[in-house]
Design a protein around this motif. Structure first.
Motif, PDB file in Angstrom:
ATOM      1  N   GLU A   1    -105.610  69.751  -7.596  1.00 21.10           N
ATOM      2  CA  GLU A   1    -105.841  71.102  -6.305  1.00 21.10           C
ATOM      3  C   GLU A   1    -106.903  72.072  -7.221  1.00 21.10           C
ATOM      4  OE1 GLU A   1    -101.376  70.856  -3.497  1.00 21.10           O
ATOM      5  OE2 GLU A   1    -101.676  71.929  -6.041  1.00 21.10           O
ATOM      6  N   ASP A   2    -106.072  72.483  -8.593  1.00 24.58           N
ATOM      7  CA  ASP A   2    -106.558  73.362  -9.111  1.00 24.58           C
ATOM      8  C   ASP A   2    -108.008  73.313  -9.880  1.00 24.58           C
ATOM      9  OD1 ASP A   2    -105.833  72.048 -10.995  1.00 24.58           O
ATOM     10  OD2 ASP A   2    -104.274  73.345 -12.459  1.00 24.58           O
TER      11      ASP A   2
ATOM     12  N   ALA B   1    -102.095  79.254  -1.831  1.00 25.40           N
ATOM     13  CA  ALA B   1    -103.922  79.386  -2.794  1.00 25.40           C
ATOM     14  C   ALA B   1    -104.380  80.835  -1.886  1.00 25.40           C
ATOM     15  CB  ALA B   1    -104.375  78.200  -3.060  1.00 25.40           C
TER      16      ALA B   1
ATOM     17  N   ARG C   1     -99.385  77.857  -7.153  1.00 25.33           N
ATOM     18  CA  ARG C   1     -99.852  78.959  -6.658  1.00 25.33           C
ATOM     19  C   ARG C   1    -101.470  78.046  -7.581  1.00 25.33           C
ATOM     20  NH1 ARG C   1     -96.558  78.900  -4.816  1.00 25.33           N
ATOM     21  NH2 ARG C   1     -94.912  81.739  -4.375  1.00 25.33           N
ATOM     22  N   TRP C   2    -102.804  78.208  -6.887  1.00 27.56           N
ATOM     23  CA  TRP C   2    -103.731  78.611  -7.489  1.00 27.56           C
ATOM     24  C   TRP C   2    -104.593  79.148  -6.740  1.00 27.56           C
ATOM     25  CZ3 TRP C   2    -101.488  74.827  -4.320  1.00 27.56           C
ATOM     26  CH2 TRP C   2    -102.611  74.309  -3.937  1.00 27.56           C
ATOM     27  N   SER C   3    -106.316  79.057  -7.375  1.00 27.51           N
ATOM     28  CA  SER C   3    -107.026  79.611  -6.369  1.00 27.51           C
ATOM     29  C   SER C   3    -108.645  79.153  -6.609  1.00 27.51           C
ATOM     30  CB  SER C   3    -107.448  80.952  -7.294  1.00 27.51           C
ATOM     31  OG  SER C   3    -108.888  81.801  -6.929  1.00 27.51           O
TER      32      SER C   3
END
Length: 248
Positions: A83-84, A227, A243-245
């Motif tokens: 995901e990240d 995100a 959490r990620w961007s």
């Protein structure tokens, strides 16, 4: 070619009937890479259990059966996209619902696990604002299992809360449920929550996605992942904080 047997695989075969040693080794190697198996000397029973768990996690039917679509998803485990990861750059553009909830008819029927026949123009939840057309990309992505349907129902409830929290503004759905093929085509993470149906990428009318993310991040808390991207906000109901961007 690192996995020639799986890359060129055609047809179907029960995993317990595989006599090709190279094919069996390729499957074991990829299950280890995907963290379904621990490295080391492996028994057939360990491999079969890991293979069945892999199919369950990716919502693939027919436990114990290797087919062409399963082979493709196994190959994705060679270089998984987290995901990240900078490689996680999903591009799944919104498609207008072919039948809106406000339309006088309910639209086309589709058959899904658990609920059987539903209509694309129907709200997922009674009195709700999100339709089966939005969750299934106008019926092109039929939920593969009861678990996926449960995921869709769960995130539909969450999105009704999001809509209320954001002042009742209309919301455009970019991406909801993705089957493995559409997830791969969209460039999603290898183990994306969209595969489970309990994730959604969306845009709140009149509010930039980065601002939407800022408002929702602490509110969503440990209920799931959230995100940010420049063109959508991601939210899912995995049951713990993530959490990620996306970096774009």
């Amino acid at each position: 070619m690192q996995f020639p047997k799986l890359t060129g695989f055609t047809g179907t075969i029960e995993i317990e009937r595989i006599n090709d040693r190279e094919l069996a080794q390729e499957i074991q190697t990829l299950l280890v890479k995907g963290k379904f198996l621990q490295p080391g000397k492996l028994t057939f029973e360990q491999t079969k259990q890991a293979f069945d768990q892999f199919k369950q996690d990716f919502h693939l039917g027919y436990p114990g059966l290797l087919g062409e679509s399963t082979a493709k998803i196994l190959l994705d485990l060679h270089e998984p996209v987290d995901e990240d990861s900078p490689s996680n750059r999903p591009q799944d553009m919104p498609v207008p619902p072919e039948t809106k909830i406000s339309a006088p008819d309910r639209g086309r029927p589709i058959t899904i696990p658990k609920l059987e026949v539903v209509y694309l123009g129907e709200p997922i939840l009674k009195g709700g604002h999100f339709s089966w057309a939005e969750a299934t990309k106008n019926g092109t992505r039929i939920p593969a299992s009861v678990g996926v349907v449960d995921g869709i129902l769960k995130v539909a409830e969450a999105m009704e809360e999001v809509r209320d929290y954001m002042g009742g503004k209309s919301i455009t759905i970019n991406s909801w449920y993705r089957d493995p093929a559409s997830n791969r085509a969209a460039g999603g993470a290898t183990k994306s929550r969209h595969l489970s149906g309990d994730a959604v990428d969306f845009v709140v009318s009149g509010i930039h996605p980065k601002e939407t993310h800022r408002r929702l991040e602490s509110w969503w808390g440990s209920r799931g992942g959230i995100a940010s991207a420049s063109c959508f906000t991601h939210l899912d109901c995995r049951g713990y904080a993530a959490r990620w961007s996306y970096g774009f």
